[in-house]
Design an enzyme around this catalytic site. Structure first.
Site, PDB file in Angstrom:
ATOM      1  N   GLY A 107       0.816  -1.211   0.000  1.00 20.49           N
ATOM      2  CA  GLY A 107       0.000   0.000   0.000  1.00 20.49           C
ATOM      3  C   GLY A 107       0.847   1.256   0.000  1.00 20.49           C
ATOM      4  O   GLY A 107       0.644   2.167  -0.810  1.00 20.49           O
TER       5      GLY A 107
ATOM      6  N   GLU B 202       0.330 -22.619   1.500  1.00 16.19           N
ATOM      7  CA  GLU B 202       1.606 -22.494   0.780  1.00 16.19           C
ATOM      8  C   GLU B 202       2.760 -22.965   1.646  1.00 16.19           C
ATOM      9  O   GLU B 202       3.681 -23.643   1.168  1.00 16.19           O
ATOM     10  CB  GLU B 202       1.800 -21.048   0.323  1.00 16.19           C
ATOM     11  CG  GLU B 202       0.732 -20.653  -0.705  1.00 16.19           C
ATOM     12  CD  GLU B 202       0.904 -19.266  -1.292  1.00 16.19           C
ATOM     13  OE1 GLU B 202       1.346 -18.353  -0.570  1.00 16.19           O
ATOM     14  OE2 GLU B 202       0.593 -19.099  -2.485  1.00 16.19           O
TER      15      GLU B 202
END
Lengths: 434, 434
Positions: A15, A171
């Site tokens: 961001g 993952e």
């Protein structure tokens, strides 16, 4: 000496960097603030933890980014401990406060353990680069301990329990079994690697809750076929550091507990809530924002990414993922540019580009907003491509490609290093024998 | 169950690995012992310290080496605290002792500070991977501190003093000015980088004492032209961590002191001396060895590399450098093979292949035993080539090449990361703001 209009961006994650890039040529001073001197490519932290990549493959110096992509933005290294809304300045743990004219808070989320007994004391997180390096060293050290004393196997030294079956947990689980079965099996030829269990615990009735059920089931089946033990519908009840107790009473002796089951907005949300009063935070401790992502009553302050309680068209909170943060950063940069011209901001609209999670070699799941679902090798190749393109900086891309190609061709992981690092003078050489 | 003839090799440095490789297909069990789970390519530690390379570029997992190049040698991770010569076993800080039939001690050297006040407490060494990472983080942190508080410049925060003008000191000095002038100058555009001094202090009257005087002078001139302050004929008298006092009374305020001025044989030499009595050690604390590198009175024990007090044809102790260790390792492997057939060992003869030191971009000095002297770009290219060839493992070579090419073309250093790593659960996130 009068200073220029100053925009302070707190957080060098996806961001913050998107904000910086989108403000690059604006006629203002931009200061980027972070506790680290590098951006961390969080989606690949699990690859560092499983020895596929090393630090500098997924971390990039923020001063380099600020100079090259931020139009010469300034950088301040430090931990922000308070935002003084009325004084328009942010305060640091060390050093002087920093005044702002406009502020973008992109400080991200931290791991939430929900008060489950023992988790905060004993679990490893996977939010920061140092988390991954610590986890990697810890797991490798368990194998070295067992190589000296086989009786530790019965105590679960080689068992890794992962709390949380979202993308990070999935993952990591897939990466760990590959590390165990492909790499450590060769490193420890006399060990029976079936003792190296990976147990993935998810309280919901399926993995990857944000994906289509078909992909969740595919992920579960793929992991199970690679001998990850997937436990659904059951949560972690607590741990003493040696045994994980599940909510159904099962007890799993283990050497490593990783917690990926929850995030909450970082501590800056609390700072704001103290000044704004009741109703300032959403569930999950995120900061309530106006449609343009500004802070209610403080149009000069913006909150984006994991810290922001922005909602989608359906009124639901947006997911705490990189694309939301990046689009939020680009949006507030536009609002800031508009404000410089005296124009009002526009509402933020998130465009879902889809989600992906990789399970290992030739296996990933992806769902695109147009309904397309990818899995298996096709999913895996799109995952590889997307992450290469996303990695900041040309050099990192080349290195990551070299490392991945090498791992792929040889089943080797060159980064399986146990390094203890502390600032130490000669007097205190690091303990490397534990 | 009877066990096979067992050779234990202590130390996974250049000497230990050469022994391992040369024993690869012998009909014996070989166990490689080290405190780290990786081999460190020590000649490039200074590149990690100056942010040119990262950990996994110069470190390679020993288990991978043992499996691939050591003919399936076993590995034991741990710190050796004693050698029990009569019991034929080595003892560890943790875990059970390990028996041997033949033993190769290749445990290397440690930094010697000669009791100079304050050096052990305040100086950074450059012998281990963790040393380099700590030094890198420390130096970068000084720049970040100064960015917040310029008054620290006057206190010398940006000044690095290097004690010792041998190859390590020279290469580190050259690497630091390049980091400062080429990279950090762009990272900190508002800082006057002339305040970032590099002072290289050497008590002898020239740098690189083991090289020809012409090359010493060339190195001094090149460093001086790149604004390293070379101080010759003067030593470090002491430090309080803020000021370094030289033997001529000069006082240099500084933020970082690096000590490369001396090495001594590692602590295992003391263990042996206690059992062997007077005369077991040479000056510098090295272990006196027979011509075949075996321990006097213990033909089943060999000592090689920096730990060994082997002498050349001139009766002088051999230099503590990688080629001596590698040739010693190859030699004792031959002696061990001969002993398996009941044949005696032959005397070790060191073949000097020359020495090199790099000073920076397009500048290195090299002297070959045939009298050839290289310098400037030619020296630098041969240095690059030699180190690429020497690096263990194909993958590392490719990555190092990518990193070097990138640094060369862009004057960038991607590894300038400040990472604090400790094994920490969620409860104690690492302090990254100091």
């Amino acid at each position: 000496m009068e200073r220029r209009h100053r925009v302070v961006v707190v957080g060098a994650g996806f961001g913050g960097l998107a904000t910086l890039r989108s403000l690059a040529d604006a006629p203002i001073d931009v200061v980027l603030v972070d506790t680290n001197n590098f951006h961390t490519f969080q989606p690949l932290l699990y690859q560092v933890a499983t020895a596929g990549l090393d630090s500098d493959d997924i971390a990039y110096p923020v001063r380099g980014i600020a100079a090259r992509h931020g139009g010469g933005a300034d950088v301040r290294l430090g931990r922000v401990v308070d935002v003084d809304l009325s004084g328009r300045r942010i305060c640091f743990e060390d050093g002087p406060a920093l005044e702002y004219d406009q502020l973008v808070l992109a400080a991200g989320a931290v791991t939430a353990t929900y008060g489950i007994p023992g988790v905060e004391e004993h679990a490893f997180g996977l939010k920061q680069l140092s988390d991954s390096l610590a986890l990697r060293a810890h797991v490798l050290r368990q194998f070295e301990r067992v190589a000296v004393d086989r009786s530790l196997i019965e105590q679960g030294a080689l068992t890794v329990v992962i709390g949380g079956g979202g993308p990070t947990g999935v993952e990591l689980a897939g990466g760990l079994v590959e590390l165990f079965d492909r790499v450590l099996a060769r490193d420890f030829p006399t060990l029976d690697l079936r003792a190296a269990r990976v147990v993935l615990v998810e309280p919901a009735d399926r993995l990857l809750g944000s994906f289509a059920p078909r992909l969740s089931e595919l992920a579960r089946r793929t992991l199970a076929s690679r001998r990850v033990e997937v436990v659904l519908g059951v949560g972690v009840a607590g741990t003493d550091g040696k045994v994980v107790e599940l909510t159904d009473g099962r007890r799993i002796p283990m050497g490593t507990l990783v917690w990926t089951a929850g995030v909450k907005a970082g501590p800056l949300a609390e700072c704001l809530a103290e000044q704004l009063g009741e109703g300032a935070l959403t569930r999950g401790g995120r900061v309530v924002v106006e449609p343009d992502l500004s802070l209610p009553g403080h149009p000069e302050v913006f909150v984006i990414g994991d810290l922001a309680g922005a909602t989608g068209d359906d009124g639901e909170l947006l997911p705490q993922v990189a694309p939301v943060a990046m689009q939020g950063g680009e949006h507030v940069a536009q609002v800031i540019r508009a404000s410089l011209d005296g124009r009002p901001g526009t509402p933020f609209r998130y465009h879902d580009k889809g989600s992906m999670a990789t399970i290992g070699r030739h296996a990933a799941v992806a769902q695109l907003p147009n309904g397309v679902r990818l899995s298996g090798t096709a999913g895996w190749l799109s995952w590889l491509g997307l992450h290469l393109v996303m990695l900041v900086g040309f050099r990192n891309r080349v290195n990551v490609l070299v490392n991945w190609a090498w791992s792929y061709l040889t089943y080797d992981r060159a980064s399986r290093l146990i390094v203890d690092v502390d600032e130490h003078p000669l007097e205190h050489p690091p303990g490397t024998s534990s």
